[in-house]
Scaffold this motif. Structure first.
Motif, PDB file in Angstrom:
ATOM      1  N   LYS A 265       0.845  -1.194   0.000  1.00  0.00           N
ATOM      2  CA  LYS A 265       0.000   0.000   0.000  1.00  0.00           C
ATOM      3  C   LYS A 265       0.883   1.247   0.000  1.00  0.00           C
ATOM      4  CE  LYS A 265      -3.781  -2.285  -0.016  1.00  0.00           C
ATOM      5  NZ  LYS A 265      -4.619  -2.288  -1.226  1.00  0.00           N
TER       6      LYS A 265
ATOM      7  N   ASP B 226      -7.559   1.471   2.162  1.00  0.00           N
ATOM      8  CA  ASP B 226      -8.527   1.221   1.090  1.00  0.00           C
ATOM      9  C   ASP B 226      -8.150  -0.030   0.292  1.00  0.00           C
ATOM     10  OD1 ASP B 226     -10.014   3.459   1.766  1.00  0.00           O
ATOM     11  OD2 ASP B 226      -8.935   4.773   0.379  1.00  0.00           O
ATOM     12  N   ASP B 227      -9.177  -0.601  -0.349  1.00  0.00           N
ATOM     13  CA  ASP B 227      -9.025  -1.795  -1.189  1.00  0.00           C
ATOM     14  C   ASP B 227      -8.518  -2.998  -0.405  1.00  0.00           C
ATOM     15  OD1 ASP B 227      -9.943  -0.462  -3.472  1.00  0.00           O
ATOM     16  OD2 ASP B 227      -7.942   0.336  -3.877  1.00  0.00           O
TER      17      ASP B 227
ATOM     18  N   ALA C  89     -10.731  -6.219  -0.127  1.00  0.00           N
ATOM     19  CA  ALA C  89     -10.970  -6.356  -1.568  1.00  0.00           C
ATOM     20  C   ALA C  89     -11.247  -4.982  -2.142  1.00  0.00           C
ATOM     21  CB  ALA C  89     -12.149  -7.302  -1.842  1.00  0.00           C
ATOM     22  N   ALA C  90     -11.191  -4.879  -3.461  1.00  0.00           N
ATOM     23  CA  ALA C  90     -11.467  -3.608  -4.119  1.00  0.00           C
ATOM     24  C   ALA C  90     -12.868  -3.130  -3.774  1.00  0.00           C
ATOM     25  CB  ALA C  90     -11.328  -3.770  -5.634  1.00  0.00           C
ATOM     26  N   GLY C  91     -12.990  -1.834  -3.474  1.00  0.00           N
ATOM     27  CA  GLY C  91     -14.275  -1.256  -3.131  1.00  0.00           C
ATOM     28  C   GLY C  91     -14.579  -1.275  -1.649  1.00  0.00           C
TER      29      GLY C  91
ATOM     30  N   SER D  65     -12.876  -0.918   2.510  1.00  0.00           N
ATOM     31  CA  SER D  65     -11.789  -0.336   3.303  1.00  0.00           C
ATOM     32  C   SER D  65     -11.757  -0.995   4.672  1.00  0.00           C
ATOM     33  CB  SER D  65     -11.981   1.178   3.475  1.00  0.00           C
ATOM     34  OG  SER D  65     -11.883   1.839   2.232  1.00  0.00           O
TER      35      SER D  65
ATOM     36  N   ARG E 113     -17.666  -0.235   3.207  1.00  0.00           N
ATOM     37  CA  ARG E 113     -17.514   0.176   1.814  1.00  0.00           C
ATOM     38  C   ARG E 113     -16.629   1.421   1.747  1.00  0.00           C
ATOM     39  NH1 ARG E 113     -21.697  -2.391  -1.041  1.00  0.00           N
ATOM     40  NH2 ARG E 113     -22.167  -4.305   0.158  1.00  0.00           N
ATOM     41  N   THR E 114     -15.731   1.445   0.781  1.00  0.00           N
ATOM     42  CA  THR E 114     -14.859   2.608   0.626  1.00  0.00           C
ATOM     43  C   THR E 114     -15.699   3.866   0.436  1.00  0.00           C
ATOM     44  OG1 THR E 114     -13.068   1.291  -0.310  1.00  0.00           O
ATOM     45  CG2 THR E 114     -13.064   3.645  -0.802  1.00  0.00           C
TER      46      THR E 114
END
Length: 212
Positions: A25, A56-57, A60-62, A64, A95-96
């Protein structure tokens, strides 16, 4: 809880144990929440703070990850069978962009500081979400061993630099509904998590429907 946060920067926070979620990161954000203890008999108060690391991510992506740094300094009044003190840090996922999750996690540290919870898996922190992020379906939190971060250090038995400090655990805070909290009180945390798992409940969504 303070309405404002101050970004102290990762260099000013002890990120030990979080290496598993910080790998690769390029940037990590840290929010500082200032607090003050209640006045003692002589009217004296003590200032303290809780740092929240935001990555963040992850997992997983999307999404936090939010993790406390420094909650380990708060006594939990929990010990091992051998009498060694146990301290805890907390993690939560959201969710981010849903930055209220940082406030929610700070509420975990406040609950420890005020002695209002027994810090252990299965412990409930009533209204921890509702007080700082009102209107959500899941108003409360339940603590559990982390299950979303395979590389996260969950237990540190080293005792710090001199080897004499408390055993450190990390606990995940999972938002739950009022009906789920009542079910947990009646049937126990294992029964609730079985229902959450069977329903494939999205524990990252504080507006998910109740599973009971």
């Amino acid at each position: 809880m303070s309405d404002t946060t101050t970004p102290p920067g990762p260099a000013q926070s002890d990120l030990a144990g979080l290496e598993g979620i910080l790998a690769d990161k390029e940037s990590v954000r840290v929010l500082r929440y200032p607090h003050e203890t209640e006045a003692d008999e002589e009217g004296n108060t003590t200032e303290w703070h809780c740092d929240i690391v935001i990555v963040d991510d992850v997992p997983a992506a999307g999404f936090s990850t939010y993790a406390t740094v420094g909650a380990r300094g708060l006594p939990t009044n929990v010990t091992t069978p051998e009498g060694r003190q146990i301290r805890s840090e907390f993690v939560i996922v959201g969710r981010t962009g849903h930055r209220a999750m940082a406030d929610v996690l700070d509420a975990c540290a406040l609950a420890v500081a005020t002695g209002s919870i027994h810090v252990a898996p299965g412990a409930v922190i009533p209204n921890a979400v509702g007080l700082v992020d009102s209107g959500r379906t899941c108003e409360h939190l339940v603590l559990t061993p982390p299950f979303l971060w395979p590389d996260l250090e969950v237990v540190d038995e080293s005792g710090g630099e001199d080897g004499t400090g408390p055993l450190l655990t990390r606990l995940q805070a999972v938002p739950i509904t009022t009906a789920e909290m009542s079910f947990l009180v009646r049937e126990g945390p294992d029964a609730l998590f079985e229902k959450l798992d069977s329903a494939d409940a999205d524990v990252t969504n504080p507006d998910r429907p109740s599973v009971v």
